[in-house]
Design an enzyme around this catalytic site. Structure first.
Site, PDB file in Angstrom:
ATOM      1  N   CYS A 157      48.427  24.913  42.294  1.00 40.28           N
ATOM      2  CA  CYS A 157      48.945  25.991  41.434  1.00 40.28           C
ATOM      3  C   CYS A 157      50.445  25.856  41.190  1.00 40.28           C
ATOM      4  O   CYS A 157      50.996  26.534  40.327  1.00 40.28           O
ATOM      5  CB  CYS A 157      48.623  27.354  42.031  1.00 40.28           C
ATOM      6  SG  CYS A 157      46.858  27.636  42.138  1.00 40.28           S
ATOM      7  N   HIS A 193      53.955  32.759  40.051  1.00 35.96           N
ATOM      8  CA  HIS A 193      52.551  32.352  39.930  1.00 35.96           C
ATOM      9  C   HIS A 193      51.674  33.601  39.923  1.00 35.96           C
ATOM     10  O   HIS A 193      51.800  34.484  40.781  1.00 35.96           O
ATOM     11  CB  HIS A 193      52.192  31.410  41.073  1.00 35.96           C
ATOM     12  CG  HIS A 193      50.744  31.046  41.108  1.00 35.96           C
ATOM     13  ND1 HIS A 193      50.044  30.731  39.965  1.00 35.96           N
ATOM     14  CD2 HIS A 193      49.858  30.963  42.133  1.00 35.96           C
ATOM     15  CE1 HIS A 193      48.793  30.472  40.297  1.00 35.96           C
ATOM     16  NE2 HIS A 193      48.652  30.602  41.604  1.00 35.96           N
ATOM     17  N   ASN A 251      43.947  34.242  37.991  1.00 42.03           N
ATOM     18  CA  ASN A 251      44.762  33.111  38.432  1.00 42.03           C
ATOM     19  C   ASN A 251      44.291  31.854  37.700  1.00 42.03           C
ATOM     20  O   ASN A 251      43.211  31.341  37.978  1.00 42.03           O
ATOM     21  CB  ASN A 251      44.608  32.977  39.952  1.00 42.03           C
ATOM     22  CG  ASN A 251      45.363  31.794  40.530  1.00 42.03           C
ATOM     23  OD1 ASN A 251      45.853  30.934  39.802  1.00 42.03           O
ATOM     24  ND2 ASN A 251      45.449  31.754  41.850  1.00 42.03           N
TER      25      ASN A 251
HETATM   26  N1  COA Z   1      34.642  42.623  46.866  1.00 39.42           N
HETATM   27  C1  COA Z   1      34.465  43.582  47.832  1.00 39.42           C
HETATM   28  N2  COA Z   1      34.795  43.365  49.120  1.00 39.42           N
HETATM   29  C2  COA Z   1      35.338  42.183  49.444  1.00 39.42           C
HETATM   30  C3  COA Z   1      35.549  41.164  48.496  1.00 39.42           C
HETATM   31  C4  COA Z   1      35.175  41.430  47.161  1.00 39.42           C
HETATM   32  N3  COA Z   1      35.350  40.527  46.173  1.00 39.42           N
HETATM   33  N4  COA Z   1      36.097  40.110  49.118  1.00 39.42           N
HETATM   34  C5  COA Z   1      36.227  40.429  50.413  1.00 39.42           C
HETATM   35  N5  COA Z   1      35.770  41.677  50.601  1.00 39.42           N
HETATM   36  C6  COA Z   1      35.739  42.442  51.853  1.00 39.42           C
HETATM   37  C7  COA Z   1      35.808  41.571  53.067  1.00 39.42           C
HETATM   38  O1  COA Z   1      34.537  41.105  53.427  1.00 39.42           O
HETATM   39  C8  COA Z   1      36.391  42.518  54.080  1.00 39.42           C
HETATM   40  O2  COA Z   1      35.387  43.346  54.569  1.00 39.42           O
HETATM   41  P1  COA Z   1      35.385  43.796  56.122  1.00 39.42           P
HETATM   42  O3  COA Z   1      36.654  44.605  56.288  1.00 39.42           O
HETATM   43  O4  COA Z   1      34.136  44.597  56.231  1.00 39.42           O
HETATM   44  O5  COA Z   1      35.392  42.531  56.921  1.00 39.42           O
HETATM   45  C9  COA Z   1      37.329  43.400  53.272  1.00 39.42           C
HETATM   46  O6  COA Z   1      36.884  43.268  51.895  1.00 39.42           O
HETATM   47  C10 COA Z   1      38.775  43.000  53.367  1.00 39.42           C
HETATM   48  O7  COA Z   1      38.872  41.603  53.202  1.00 39.42           O
HETATM   49  P2  COA Z   1      40.237  40.841  53.265  1.00 39.42           P
HETATM   50  O8  COA Z   1      39.983  39.385  53.090  1.00 39.42           O
HETATM   51  O9  COA Z   1      41.027  41.276  54.451  1.00 39.42           O
HETATM   52  O10 COA Z   1      40.959  41.449  51.972  1.00 39.42           O
HETATM   53  P3  COA Z   1      42.406  41.212  51.460  1.00 39.42           P
HETATM   54  O11 COA Z   1      43.090  42.504  51.288  1.00 39.42           O
HETATM   55  O12 COA Z   1      43.136  40.127  52.213  1.00 39.42           O
HETATM   56  O13 COA Z   1      42.144  40.661  49.979  1.00 39.42           O
HETATM   57  C11 COA Z   1      42.184  38.600  48.795  1.00 39.42           C
HETATM   58  C12 COA Z   1      41.441  39.441  49.813  1.00 39.42           C
HETATM   59  C13 COA Z   1      41.451  37.268  48.622  1.00 39.42           C
HETATM   60  C14 COA Z   1      42.208  39.335  47.470  1.00 39.42           C
HETATM   61  C15 COA Z   1      43.650  38.369  49.283  1.00 39.42           C
HETATM   62  O14 COA Z   1      43.645  37.969  50.630  1.00 39.42           O
HETATM   63  C16 COA Z   1      44.382  37.346  48.463  1.00 39.42           C
HETATM   64  O15 COA Z   1      44.608  37.516  47.270  1.00 39.42           O
HETATM   65  N6  COA Z   1      44.808  36.226  49.097  1.00 39.42           N
HETATM   66  C17 COA Z   1      45.476  35.184  48.361  1.00 39.42           C
HETATM   67  C18 COA Z   1      44.455  34.362  47.603  1.00 39.42           C
HETATM   68  C19 COA Z   1      45.074  33.454  46.571  1.00 39.42           C
HETATM   69  O16 COA Z   1      46.025  33.826  45.921  1.00 39.42           O
HETATM   70  N7  COA Z   1      44.499  32.257  46.402  1.00 39.42           N
HETATM   71  C20 COA Z   1      44.950  31.314  45.442  1.00 39.42           C
HETATM   72  C21 COA Z   1      46.260  30.744  45.826  1.00 39.42           C
HETATM   73  S1  COA Z   1      46.871  29.640  44.629  1.00 39.42           S
END
Ligand code: COA
Length: 316
Positions: A108, A243, A273
């Site tokens: 990215c 980004h 993204n």
């Molecule tokens: N819909 C509903 N629930 C979801 C979900 C979705 N799409 N994805 C995950 N969950 C759930 C998880 O299972 C978890 O449930 P639990 O508490 O029962 O275990 C809960 O939501 C929280 O998950 P978590 O991973 O802690 O959420 P988060 O606040 O970290 O958000 C992302 C997840 C992926 C949105 C976030 O971590 C993120 O954006 N990270 C960066 C990713 C990125 O930018 N990648 C590309 C880089 S170039």
């Protein structure tokens, strides 16, 4: 180096969060609250190479240069249907250029790696005009039965033409800290009579929390470094073009810099993204609608699989 043309190209199909929630265990509320994303554009009948060429033609058109005066084409792409030849070779044919071409995979942060390469080529005098095309289809890396990654990504292409100019790049800093386990995609290769191998195929694997943490710490570190090297303070910057991965990542970086939200434009709510294309698509939109003007100071910052990151302070 000076940017003299920009262009972008997006697939026609808009996919809303509700459309994803019809086959994944997720909801519009969850996606909006955790990411800021509302819709994304996904490839259906388009090809990524055509979209890259479309963005390139718009950038060349804006630049006013003759396509034959392009001395290099650099494409930033993580993966597409063709492993070889490089996407840049195919874009060359579609735009009618005649120059050396190569691709890079800076995940990215690919646009910033391409800018860094272009800056070097211009400084050595090896090139006068360089076309950079960032074209990405991350939707094709995801496991569409899993909700963790599919909700984040969109497809798209952006392009810029850069030329030799007064010192528009004030400082650029790229970094890599090898850590592949947090974010990777392994694609299939052919088996051979000598390697019947273990199956190494994996659609995009992501530890979201880890990537989130690394993104914020790498971006704030890179921006602080570049700011210091260019002798700038956060208030000098007209726009922070970050980004477009997650609104909460952008908000964490904004808080660190203590700058008003108006300085942090986004389009992730519409496109998700789009990997290395995201910052270029945003820049193109803002130049075309007049928000970015000549003389504005831009801070670019991106991060991605690797783990790679970088920042660049430039005057438009
Ligand atoms: N819909 C509903 N629930 C979801 C979900 C979705 N799409 N994805 C995950 N969950 C759930 C998880 O299972 C978890 O449930 P639990 O508490 O029962 O275990 C809960 O939501 C929280 O998950 P978590 O991973 O802690 O959420 P988060 O606040 O970290 O958000 C992302 C997840 C992926 C949105 C976030 O971590 C993120 O954006 N990270 C960066 C990713 C990125 O930018 N990648 C590309 C880089 S170039």
């Amino acid at each position: 180096m000076k940017i003299i043309g920009t262009g972008s190209s997006l697939p026609a199909k808009t996919v809303t969060n509700d459309m994803l929630a019809s086959f994944l265990d997720t909801s519009d509320e969850w996606i909006t609250e955790r990411t800021g994303i509302k819709t994304r554009r996904l490839i259906t009948t388009e090809t990524l190479i055509d979209m890259g060429a479309d963005a390139a033609k718009k950038a060349i058109n804006m630049s006013g240069i003759d396509v034959k005066d392009i001395d290099y084409i650099i494409c930033s792409n993580v993966a597409n249907n063709f492993v070889t030849p490089a996407m840049s070779c195919m874009v060359e044919g579609l735009v009618g250029a005649d120059c050396p071409c190569f691709d890079l995979n800076g995940a990215c942060a690919g646009f910033l790696f391409a800018l860094d390469m272009a800056d070097g080529l211009l400084k050595t005098g090896r090139a006068h005009n360089i076309l950079i095309v960032c074209a990405e289809e991350p939707s094709k890396f995801c496991n569409w039965e899993a909700r963790d990654t599919t909700i984040l990504f969109g497809d798209g292409a952006g392009a810029v033409v850069v030329t030799r100019g007064d010192d528009h790049v004030l400082s650029i800093k790229m970094s890599t800290k090898s850590k592949y386990e947090s974010l990777y995609y392994q694609r299939k290769m052919e088996l051979t009579p000598y390697d019947q191998g273990t199956e190494l195929y994996n659609p995009l694997v992501m530890d979201g929390r880890d990537v989130f943490r690394m993104a914020v710490s790498a971006s704030t570190r890179d921006i602080d470094y570049v700011m210091n090297e260019a002798n700038l303070s956060p208030s000098d910057i007209t726009y922070y073009l970050l980004h477009q991965a997650n609104l909460r990542i952008i908000e964490s970086i904004r808080k660190h810099l203590d700058q008003p939200i108006e300085k942090f434009p986004t389009n992730l709510e519409r496109y998700g993204n789009t990997s290395s294309a995201s910052m270029v698509i945003l820049m193109d939109e803002m130049i075309r609608d007049g928000r970015i003007k000549r003389g504005d100071l831009l801070m670019l910052s991106a991060f991605g699989a690797g783990f790679v990151s970088g920042a660049c302070a430039m005057r438009y």
